[in-house]
Design an enzyme around this catalytic site. Structure first.
Site, short mmCIF file in Angstrom:
data_model
loop_
_atom_site.label_atom_id
_atom_site.label_comp_id
_atom_site.label_asym_id
_atom_site.label_seq_id
_atom_site.Cartn_x
_atom_site.Cartn_y
_atom_site.Cartn_z
CB VAL A 7 -0.88 0.00 1.27
CG1 VAL A 7 -1.75 1.25 1.35
CG2 VAL A 7 -1.75 -1.26 1.31
CB CYS A 8 1.15 4.21 -2.18
SG CYS A 8 1.89 5.85 -2.11
CB ILE A 9 3.67 5.19 2.99
CG1 ILE A 9 3.50 5.77 4.40
CG2 ILE A 9 4.75 5.95 2.23
CD1 ILE A 9 4.62 5.42 5.34
#
Lengths: 102, 136, 130
Positions: C77-79
């Protein structure tokens, strides 16, 4: 190896199918998925444009998305091939790269 | 192939602000600069609106991220392709767009334009040559 | 062949995550490898552990989690996109001083570099979006 293009929006709502058709080369493959499957139907206002695409590109449609929306093999334009998810996977593997027209 | 340099093309087809795609796509582009790949950007369809000059978000309260496009040259991202037909369809010319440039290290750091105006057919050829195409 | 999948839309609102899931399943069945599934834009919402869909509907997050467990998928998941949208894992919640976290343990949070690296390492990168 030619390029694979996927389109997922209805041509009656968005311009992405049109965009894909105008920016894909002869011999490339176009796969209609999700709401874009309606672009494969007979008798629509884009049918003529699709027939022109079928003449020099490989046009395919994801059968499960067609069935999900109440359409059958007999509803689509001649020359459009129906594929399943396994076929989708094969197409990605067999083409040099993939562009999703969003 | 996995050890070589790949050709990454980011294709921008959506207008900025109405949705977040333009902003978040630009964030990926900036990160990609750190990976020493062959990166190019395309602005076609409503994507051409992303690089309009004189964007002013003061009254809308949106975050104005247009200046970040001007930084692309500093990240060695200098292959920006704008589709001619998309501009014309929208009544725009290159003059409507930001002046995006880079300094060419092979030419005594001369300032050069990053934007290349290309036809739809040329764009189709360019896309065909890529290893990875990420559109939004 | 190795595939990296990029999912840019949240669950239920768009079919993107469903299509990506069916693609991933079919690819694995055909003997291919899913190098990474990267969740970006609203796609980060696929990672919520708090969704309670009706019983007669598919559970998109759990379905991904099960596929990941079975085939050791790397689901990232892209932070930056996650923080913007209030998606936090326990570590990040602690760091940001938030009183709750909501990311399913089958997913991990990391930077956008993981997407680019996924594009470099895989034979094909495929985007599922809107």
């Amino acid at each position: 190896m030619a390029m694979l293009h996927t389109v997922n929006k209805s041509p009656f709502e968005r311009n992405s199918l049109n965009s894909c058709l105008s920016k894909s080369k002869e011999g490339s493959t176009i796969l209609l998925i999700e709401d874009a499957v309606v672009g494969a139907l007979k008798g629509t206002k884009v049918a003529e444009q699709m027939a022109a695409a079928i003449a020099n590109k490989n046009v395919c449609v994801l059968g499960s998305d067609l069935n999900t929306r109440g359409f059958a093999e007999t509803d689509i334009l001649d020359g459009i091939k129906i594929v399943d998810y396994a076929g989708f996977v094969d197409m990605v593997a067999e083409h040099s790269n993939v562009q999703s027209w969003l | 192939m996995s050890d070589g340099i790949k050709k990454f093309m980011f294709v921008n087809t959506k207008a900025p602000y109405g949705t977040v795609y333009a902003l978040e796509s630009l964030e990926v582009v900036l990160i990609s600069a750190a990976f020493d790949q062959d990166v190019s950007l395309v602005f076609c369809d409503d994507g051409v609106f992303q690089i309009m000059d004189k964007q002013n978000t003061e009254a809308s309260g949106m975050k104005n991220f247009s200046n970040a496009y001007k930084a692309l040259g500093d990240y060695d991202i200098n292959k920006l392709y704008v589709e001619k037909e998309s501009l014309e369809e929208r009544g725009l010319t290159l003059d409507s767009l930001m002046d995006l440039t880079y300094e060419d290290e092979d030419d005594d750091w001369a300032e050069k334009p990053s934007i290349n105006l290309v036809s739809r057919a040329e764009l189709a050829d360019l896309m065909d040559q890529q290893d990875v195409v990420i559109s939004s | 062949m190795k595939f990296t999948l990029l999912i840019n839309e949240g669950p239920y609102q768009h079919q993107a995550s469903d299509t990506a899931y069916q693609f991933a399943k079919a690819a694995i069945e055909k003997g291919h490898e899913i190098y990474r599934v990267f969740f970006y834009n609203d796609g980060v919402n696929n990672a919520t552990r708090l969704a309670v869909p009706p019983q007669d509907d598919r559970n998109i997050t759990e379905r991904w989690a099960e596929l990941a467990k079975e085939h050791e998928l790397d689901m990232v998941v892209c932070i930056a996109a996650a923080q913007r949208r209030g998606m936090l894992d326990a570590d990040e919640a602690g760091r940001q001083g938030k009183d709750a976290d909501n990311i399913h343990p089958a997913f991990r949070i990391s930077g956008l570099g993981q997407l680019v690296e996924g594009g470099i390492q895989a034979d094909r990168l495929l985007t599922f979006g809107d």
